[in-house]
Design an enzyme around this catalytic site. Sequence first.
Site, PDB file in Angstrom:
ATOM      1  N   ASP A  33       0.826  -1.203   0.000  1.00 51.77           N
ATOM      2  CA  ASP A  33       0.000   0.000   0.000  1.00 51.77           C
ATOM      3  C   ASP A  33       0.863   1.257   0.000  1.00 51.77           C
ATOM      4  OD1 ASP A  33      -2.679   1.254   0.385  1.00 51.77           O
ATOM      5  OD2 ASP A  33      -1.786   1.924   2.275  1.00 51.77           O
ATOM      6  N   GLU A  43       0.784  -0.597  -5.075  1.00 51.60           N
ATOM      7  CA  GLU A  43      -0.262   0.417  -5.211  1.00 51.60           C
ATOM      8  C   GLU A  43       0.463   1.756  -5.210  1.00 51.60           C
ATOM      9  OE1 GLU A  43      -2.855   3.545  -4.192  1.00 51.60           O
ATOM     10  OE2 GLU A  43      -1.734   2.674  -2.536  1.00 51.60           O
TER      11      GLU A  43
END
Length: 650
Positions: free
Chosen positions: A320, A374
């Site tokens: 993330d 991401e």
Amino acid sequence: MDFLSKKDNFDLDKYLFHQGNHFKAYEFLGAHPEADGNIRFITWAPKADHVQLACNHNDFTGRDMDFEPLGENGLWIYRTAQLSKGDTYKYRIHFDGVSHLKADPYGFYHEKRPNTASIVYLDDFKFTDDAWLEKRRKSNVYQSPISIYEMHLGTWMKHPVSDTGGLTDDELTDLAHYSYREAAKALIPYLTEMNYTHVEFLPLTEYPFDLSWGYQVTGYFSATSRYGNPEGLKFLINELHKAEIGVIMDYVPAHFCRDDHGLRLFDGTPAYEHPDERIADKRQWGTLTFDFGRPEIQSFLVSAAMYWFREFHVDGLRIDAVHSMIDLNFENHEPHEKIYNSDGSETNEGGVEFLKKLNTAVFDYDQSLLMMAEDSSDTPMVTSPVDKGGLGFNFKWDLGWMHDRLSYMDKDFSHRDYFHNRMTFSLAYKYNENYVLPLSHDEVVHGKKSIVGKMYGDQWQQFAQARLLYGSQMSEPGKQLLFMGQEIGMYHEWKDREQVDWHLLDYPDHQNLKKYVRDLNRFYRTHEEFYRADYEPEGFRWLVVDDAEHSIFSYTRNAGKKFKICILNYRPDVYHDFKIPVPYPGTYREIFNSDSTEYSGSGVVNDGRHFSFAERHIREDQHIKVTVAPLAFHVFEIETNSDGGMKNDV
């Protein structure tokens, strides 16, 4: 977890840990039962004056349980026979006349929130997923079908709770939660029915605040106790593998929460966070950035990733907020806020080098694993190997694809010609990285609406466009991801306290959208043209790209000599005898149509055979004439002879 601690001088462990190269540091630090009945505790608190073990035996004061230094670089060790499996503990860290109670950064299990102690834990779970692991290791991930169901375990499905008297919000939430083992019984049949290849869980590492969804972590080596113990999560993963479903878990090395019992000021000073407050402070999320350049932090974070691969058999991690890790000015937009390196650059060099080290370690361990970034930046070579100058991931989320598609499909149909290039732009950079096409949780929460809700038009048009969007996602180069609830056409965005609106399946439009996603996934998995050459230019070829007047696009997906023709109509108009260029002469049949009545479409389908005309159209020497359905996704294939050759007879 089948290892037991060994009494030795730990010279190699200490050396590797302080060099940033101990990738199994969880076997060294933390709480470990030893063969003689002792529990050994080792922690790293480099600036601490003194460390004590706080537990029930001393009322969590730390009294009479004093650690000793282990070397000269901030490691501390304590052994005791007074604790055993299941006992809770913390570390009392003393610095500059003040002490703080801290959970074990290397703890394998923690109390359920709101409690915060670590738990001595060791399980003897035996995986039975050898067949899956062997199949995975022999596969080529780039040439394999990957269709991911992204989900939040706590809100996918909940138990009904009727008796709520006197219960706290946390207690009510916990009663409604499915355990890891209960989830296995409900989730696996669903994923199998829906033909998904993988499931991706929002973080399952321990975290204190439910509404952070797990993205603000306190226990990097600990399966969250909300749903049971670590053995329960191992059981869930093992059962998923036995059902031939891969497991991806979100992993959050970008930042950590500020909660007092966590990593913040662990030894009274910035040990885990960056010492420069301007770099450490993640204002947007209220969190702290790791000091990625510090060797001990590298050992910690790489070991945490390897822990989930080695001990839990996960098949991939989605990392993330990569952009926030590699850009010193991720949140700094005003001139006075800017941070620069000595050479004037704005790259967080520590973050870049950490990611390279992480990915190198992962792929040295197993080339078949998935490391997905991401990343919202335009940093090049995210999915290029480290030895060729890249960050070393093997996949990256294509956030540009997602934004372009969704911003186009909320436009009035009559205005779409002005935004036509939004639908083609992502194909211009398609082969720069190995992309995953995500329709994730981030796009259906916090006022952004659900996928159906984002679509322009009336209810029928919204559902038709959801089918069209999913067809586009399936058929374009790249693997695919869809967040839970969007496969049944939820009207509400993700309600992060409530379960998916499963009651909507009482209504035909929602039933039929679910059926469509099920069939689309099956269609994808059984036609290699849609996945075998995702990352090779020869896997995709435009047929119709500039038809802004009709908002129609067409292309082929190819696998060697085999190909499929995709036609997508982004207007609610039916076009009869519409010319579509084709690469070869022959007879063509429609094999998939999102406008079929079984999916709540209008039933504009192409029955029978469609013969090619030897007349140049756009860029091909042949074309077929078809009826293009409104707001629809079509797939055609050329008929072939039994020897695999193409038919061109009438």
